[in-house]
Write an enzyme that holds these catalytic residues in place. Sequence first.
Site, PDB file in Angstrom:
ATOM      1  CG  ASN A 154      -1.894  -1.031   1.008  1.00  0.00           C
ATOM      2  OD1 ASN A 154      -2.483  -1.310  -0.004  1.00  0.00           O
ATOM      3  ND2 ASN A 154      -2.031  -1.657   2.204  1.00  0.00           N
ATOM      4  CB  CYS A 211      -5.230  -5.457  -4.549  1.00  0.00           C
ATOM      5  SG  CYS A 211      -5.725  -4.125  -5.395  1.00  0.00           S
ATOM      6  CG  ASN A 231      -7.610  -7.385   1.348  1.00  0.00           C
ATOM      7  OD1 ASN A 231      -6.599  -8.020   1.836  1.00  0.00           O
ATOM      8  ND2 ASN A 231      -7.251  -6.370   0.396  1.00  0.00           N
ATOM      9  CG  ASN A 267      -9.972  -2.636   2.933  1.00  0.00           C
ATOM     10  OD1 ASN A 267      -9.454  -1.686   2.608  1.00  0.00           O
ATOM     11  ND2 ASN A 267      -9.764  -3.619   3.030  1.00  0.00           N
ATOM     12  CD  GLU A 307      -7.685   0.010  -1.187  1.00  0.00           C
ATOM     13  OE1 GLU A 307      -6.891  -1.170  -1.325  1.00  0.00           O
ATOM     14  OE2 GLU A 307      -8.009   0.956  -2.069  1.00  0.00           O
ATOM     15  CB  CYS A 357     -11.844  -1.036  -3.067  1.00  0.00           C
ATOM     16  SG  CYS A 357     -11.167  -2.332  -2.072  1.00  0.00           S
ATOM     17  N   GLY A 358     -11.244  -3.272  -5.703  1.00  0.00           N
ATOM     18  CA  GLY A 358     -11.782  -4.506  -6.166  1.00  0.00           C
ATOM     19  C   GLY A 358     -12.304  -5.522  -5.371  1.00  0.00           C
ATOM     20  CB  THR A 359     -10.901  -7.097  -2.035  1.00  0.00           C
ATOM     21  OG1 THR A 359     -10.572  -5.719  -1.605  1.00  0.00           O
ATOM     22  CG2 THR A 359      -9.906  -7.864  -2.768  1.00  0.00           C
TER      23      THR A 359
END
Length: 336
Positions: free
Chosen positions: A71, A80, A169, A205, A223, A232-234
Site C-alpha cells: 500500500n 487486491c 481483506n 476497508n 481503503e 476497490c476490487g475486493t
Amino acid sequence: MVQLRKVHGSENHFFLLDQSTLNQPLTDSELTALAQQVTNPKTGILDGADGILVVNSSDHDNVLGQMRVINADGSEASMCGNGLRTVSRYLAEKHHTNQFKVETLTADLQVSRQNDLAPEVPAFSVEISPVRFKPADFPFANLGDGALIDQPIPAFVPGLNFTAIAVPNPHLISFVDEDTMNSDALGELGARLNGANDYFPDGVNVSFAQILGQNQLFVRTYERGVGFTNACGTGMSATSLAFAMTHPNVGQFDQTITVYNPGGMVKTQVHQEGDRYWIDLIGNATQTHLINVDESELHHANVTTETASIQQTTEEAAYQQFVDQLPKVSAIAVKK
C-alpha cells in the site's frame, strides 16, 4: 535499466514491478520505502498511486507468478482485486497464455482474459477468495462473537446496518441512500476505524453501497492503508456478496452484477457451494505508462522525473472514452 509500469483497474492506480527482471530483488524494507516514495504525489511520479504491485516468481504448481500488494503507506495487503487484473494481464502477455493461476498471500487464484470492454480496454476476470465471516479473520472485537451480517451498529453510524466480510481483506459494508453516500459519513467512519479504535485493531476497508436497481450497485470505499480510492476490487466483490445475501430480491447469486464506482465500472458474479463462497471480478486492466529507471534507484527509493524516463500509452484515453459512455450514476468525482 529496468521497467516499471503505471497501471490501473477502474482508476485504482498502481506501479507494477516485476522483480524477476532485477539483478537483486528488493528487500521488504526497500519495498516499503519505494512504495512510500513513488506513490506519493509530491515525491514520486505521475501523480502517485494507491500502491505497488510486486510480481515475483512462484514455485506453486500451475501458477505463473506471485503478486504482493504494498500500500501507499508501506503496509502490505493480503489481496487486491483491481491490482490482480493488471498483474494477470502482465503475466498473460509475458507468458502468452490467457487462463492460469496467480499466487497471492493467502491463495492461488484463477484468472482469465475476457473480451475487451471497448477498443484498447482489455479486461480480465479474477477469482476473489477465500471468503470468511468469523471475527478472528478480520479481526474484530466488541461486535459479538459470531458473524456480522446486516446488523445495526449505532456506535458506527446511527440508522445504518453493517456486514463484515473478509475476502481475505477485511471489509465492512453498509447499503445507504444517495444522501448518505454523498455525506461525510464514510470518510469519518473509515478514518475512525483505521486509527486506534475498539473494534478493528488492524483496521478495515469500509464501503458504502447504493442499490441502483436489479443487480446494479454504486460502491465507494475508504481503503485501509490508502484512504478514499476510485475503486476497490475486493471491496466491490465483498459488497456484491453482501448484496446477494441481504437483498435477495434485487441481488442474485450466479447472475452478473454491474458495479459502478467513482473510477468506472466492473462486473461481478457471486457463487456458493455448500459453505464455500467466491466471487468473479471482471473489469479493465489498463497500462498507462512505461517507466524505465536504473535498478539502483529502486533500491534507494528514488524514482522521479529526473531519474526515470517515461513513455505514455494511448490506453488511458481509450479507457476515458469507455467511461464517458457509462451512465452517470453518482456525483462523486474521480480522485486525481
